[in-house]
Design an enzyme around this catalytic site. Structure first.
Site, PDB file in Angstrom:
ATOM      1  N   ARG A   8       0.844  -1.196   0.000  1.00 39.00           N
ATOM      2  CA  ARG A   8       0.000   0.000   0.000  1.00 39.00           C
ATOM      3  C   ARG A   8       0.879   1.245   0.000  1.00 39.00           C
ATOM      4  O   ARG A   8       2.000   1.220   0.489  1.00 39.00           O
ATOM      5  CB  ARG A   8      -0.904   0.033   1.235  1.00 39.00           C
ATOM      6  CG  ARG A   8      -1.974  -1.039   1.292  1.00 39.00           C
ATOM      7  CD  ARG A   8      -2.838  -0.853   2.529  1.00 39.00           C
ATOM      8  NE  ARG A   8      -3.947  -1.807   2.584  1.00 39.00           N
ATOM      9  CZ  ARG A   8      -3.909  -2.983   3.198  1.00 39.00           C
ATOM     10  NH1 ARG A   8      -2.781  -3.363   3.809  1.00 39.00           N
ATOM     11  NH2 ARG A   8      -4.952  -3.778   3.207  1.00 39.00           N
TER      12      ARG A   8
ATOM     13  N   LYS B 167      -2.453  -1.814   7.982  1.00 41.04           N
ATOM     14  CA  LYS B 167      -3.583  -1.050   8.530  1.00 41.04           C
ATOM     15  C   LYS B 167      -3.969  -1.669   9.866  1.00 41.04           C
ATOM     16  O   LYS B 167      -4.068  -2.883   9.986  1.00 41.04           O
ATOM     17  CB  LYS B 167      -4.768  -1.106   7.563  1.00 41.04           C
ATOM     18  CG  LYS B 167      -4.534  -0.361   6.262  1.00 41.04           C
ATOM     19  CD  LYS B 167      -5.595  -0.674   5.241  1.00 41.04           C
ATOM     20  CE  LYS B 167      -6.923  -0.058   5.586  1.00 41.04           C
ATOM     21  NZ  LYS B 167      -7.913  -0.237   4.490  1.00 41.04           N
TER      22      LYS B 167
ATOM     23  N   HIS C 267      -2.773   2.457  -5.935  1.00 38.78           N
ATOM     24  CA  HIS C 267      -3.679   1.345  -5.637  1.00 38.78           C
ATOM     25  C   HIS C 267      -3.893   0.466  -6.860  1.00 38.78           C
ATOM     26  O   HIS C 267      -4.059  -0.757  -6.747  1.00 38.78           O
ATOM     27  CB  HIS C 267      -5.021   1.869  -5.130  1.00 38.78           C
ATOM     28  CG  HIS C 267      -5.914   0.782  -4.600  1.00 38.78           C
ATOM     29  ND1 HIS C 267      -5.670   0.149  -3.392  1.00 38.78           N
ATOM     30  CD2 HIS C 267      -7.015   0.185  -5.112  1.00 38.78           C
ATOM     31  CE1 HIS C 267      -6.591  -0.781  -3.180  1.00 38.78           C
ATOM     32  NE2 HIS C 267      -7.414  -0.772  -4.212  1.00 38.78           N
TER      33      HIS C 267
ATOM     34  N   ARG D 259      -1.124  -1.834  -7.116  1.00 35.18           N
ATOM     35  CA  ARG D 259      -1.368  -2.905  -6.138  1.00 35.18           C
ATOM     36  C   ARG D 259      -2.332  -3.936  -6.730  1.00 35.18           C
ATOM     37  O   ARG D 259      -2.123  -5.155  -6.584  1.00 35.18           O
ATOM     38  CB  ARG D 259      -1.938  -2.272  -4.872  1.00 35.18           C
ATOM     39  CG  ARG D 259      -2.354  -3.221  -3.752  1.00 35.18           C
ATOM     40  CD  ARG D 259      -2.695  -2.372  -2.528  1.00 35.18           C
ATOM     41  NE  ARG D 259      -3.574  -3.060  -1.615  1.00 35.18           N
ATOM     42  CZ  ARG D 259      -3.175  -3.927  -0.686  1.00 35.18           C
ATOM     43  NH1 ARG D 259      -1.901  -4.243  -0.600  1.00 35.18           N
ATOM     44  NH2 ARG D 259      -4.039  -4.480   0.135  1.00 35.18           N
TER      45      ARG D 259
ATOM     46  N   HIS E 261      -5.357  -8.421   3.262  1.00 35.40           N
ATOM     47  CA  HIS E 261      -6.807  -8.344   3.404  1.00 35.40           C
ATOM     48  C   HIS E 261      -7.234  -9.213   4.590  1.00 35.40           C
ATOM     49  O   HIS E 261      -6.944 -10.410   4.614  1.00 35.40           O
ATOM     50  CB  HIS E 261      -7.510  -8.847   2.145  1.00 35.40           C
ATOM     51  CG  HIS E 261      -7.376  -7.925   0.971  1.00 35.40           C
ATOM     52  ND1 HIS E 261      -7.599  -8.326  -0.325  1.00 35.40           N
ATOM     53  CD2 HIS E 261      -7.021  -6.608   0.900  1.00 35.40           C
ATOM     54  CE1 HIS E 261      -7.401  -7.304  -1.143  1.00 35.40           C
ATOM     55  NE2 HIS E 261      -7.049  -6.259  -0.421  1.00 35.40           N
TER      56      HIS E 261
ATOM     57  N   TYR F 182     -10.811  -9.316  -7.313  1.00 33.43           N
ATOM     58  CA  TYR F 182     -10.163 -10.037  -8.398  1.00 33.43           C
ATOM     59  C   TYR F 182     -11.081 -11.040  -9.083  1.00 33.43           C
ATOM     60  O   TYR F 182     -10.636 -11.893  -9.836  1.00 33.43           O
ATOM     61  CB  TYR F 182      -8.884 -10.714  -7.878  1.00 33.43           C
ATOM     62  CG  TYR F 182      -7.954  -9.664  -7.321  1.00 33.43           C
ATOM     63  CD1 TYR F 182      -7.303  -8.780  -8.173  1.00 33.43           C
ATOM     64  CD2 TYR F 182      -7.793  -9.512  -5.958  1.00 33.43           C
ATOM     65  CE1 TYR F 182      -6.498  -7.769  -7.671  1.00 33.43           C
ATOM     66  CE2 TYR F 182      -6.989  -8.505  -5.444  1.00 33.43           C
ATOM     67  CZ  TYR F 182      -6.341  -7.635  -6.312  1.00 33.43           C
ATOM     68  OH  TYR F 182      -5.565  -6.638  -5.820  1.00 33.43           O
TER      69      TYR F 182
END
Length: 355
Positions: free
Chosen positions: A201, A225, A299, A302, A325, A335
């Site tokens: 990120r 995060k 992003h 990514r 995630h 995806y």
């Protein structure tokens, strides 16, 4: 014993904490109870976002409700909120599409409205569960319908086009533009290669220190995060790009770095840790130049990594783990478009007649 300089992540946490304290002075007193409880399961950045969202809601109340306007935000009680009807929340959703704020007009699409509604639901649910509200009126209103957007990412040939062109970009420039590019070229290639080779990120990239890089294992230590630590591994192309930068321009800049910034991996031309905004700008600048038909951001790089990884290994759970995630459903959602390519392969595999 000399005091240790706070890390980038510690500085950010302090900054968000101070922002939240300021925002809480503008919200009703009982909001502090909610944010104190939320501290156990959310990051400081997330809580600041919640606070901004709730301020919009309370400003709506005093702007649209004559009985509350005289009270001001701090005077609105939970009893006042209990008197709201679902029609009031529907009006709030409509208000969110366009409203005047202190920093000018604000427009929100379905995803932004959904996020603000989610913040409100969470806030009211806390007091409903504490039996301080008779109902959670926000739960009586449907969330906006979100339309799935096509994933924008670079195709393999576009990755090669972008990297090859950056490496030779000076041949297309002259004068000051060429001089400026050459000052940042090796750093920029390292950053973009790192995005494409690890799926990191932008905030994680900016927060990297030189001590987070381990060339013995070809790994980087990042803070995810929520503050969790994770290790990402990289291949030979990322290794070369990082070494070119670390042993080249970074070594020179680090000796003259701003006090307290010496450990940053990526520096700005001001010899400070590069900012998220600066990284976003450099990625968009090169993308606009070399893949102008696509709006590429960090992003999207990514997403490019995640797509390529899934196509190579076919393991959605591993992709979710590498991307950080917490919910594999998020990865599947992002995806799922890859299935289209597999469907095309399946169609081509069926032969109705032998040639």
């Amino acid at each position: 014993m000399p005091s240790r300089n706070p890390t980038y992540h510690e500085q950010r946490e302090t900054s968000y904490t101070l922002q939240l304290r300021q925002l809480l002075t503008e919200l009703p007193p009982y909001a502090r109870d909610y944010f104190r409880a939320a501290e156990q399961k959310t990051s400081a950045k997330t809580r600041v976002s919640y606070a901004y969202d709730l301020l919009v809601f309370f400003r709506f109340l005093i702007e649209k409700n004559p009985e509350l306007s005289s009270k001001g935000i701090n005077g609105i009680t939970l009893g006042d909120i209990d008197l709201l009807a679902s029609s009031d929340i529907e009006e709030y959703q409509e208000y969110l599409k366009y409203y005047e704020a202190e920093n000018g007009e604000q427009k929100n699409g379905a995803s932004s409205i959904a996020r603000k509604m989610s913040s409100l639901r969470s806030f009211l649910d806390y007091f409903y569960k504490k039996e301080m509200l008779a109902k959670n009126v926000a739960m009586q209103v449907d969330m906006p319908k979100l339309h799935e957007k096509a994933i924008i990412r670079l195709e393999p040939d576009e990755v090669a086009i972008m990297l090859d062109n950056i490496e030779n970009y000076e041949n297309r420039l002259t004068g000051k533009k060429k001089d400026f590019f050459l000052k940042t070229k090796i750093r920029d290639i390292a950053i973009i290669t790192l995005f494409l080779g690890t799926g990191i990120r932008v905030s994680e990239c900016v927060g990297l220190d030189i001590t987070d890089i381990n060339f013995r294992e070809n790994s980087i230590r990042i803070i995810r995060k929520g503050g969790n630590e994770s290790i990402l591994y990289f291949g030979a192309e990322v290794e070369k790009a990082l070494l070119d930068y670390i042993e080249g321009p970074r070594a020179m800049v680090a000796m003259k770095a701003v006090a307290g910034e010496e450990n940053a991996l990526f520096f700005s031309l001001q010899k400070k840790r590069i900012s998220v905004h600066a990284v976003e700008n450099l990625v968009e600048k090169y993308a606009k130049e070399f893949v102008p038909h696509k709006k590429i951001t960090p992003h999207k790089l990514r997403s490019t990594f995640g797509t390529n990884l899934y196509q190579e290994i076919g393991d959605i759970y591993l992709v979710a783990d590498v991307l950080g995630h917490s919910d594999v459903g998020t990865t599947k959602k992002h995806y799922a478009a890859i299935k289209d390519q597999n469907r095309r392969k399946a169609a081509l595999a069926i032969k109705l007649r032998e040639n």
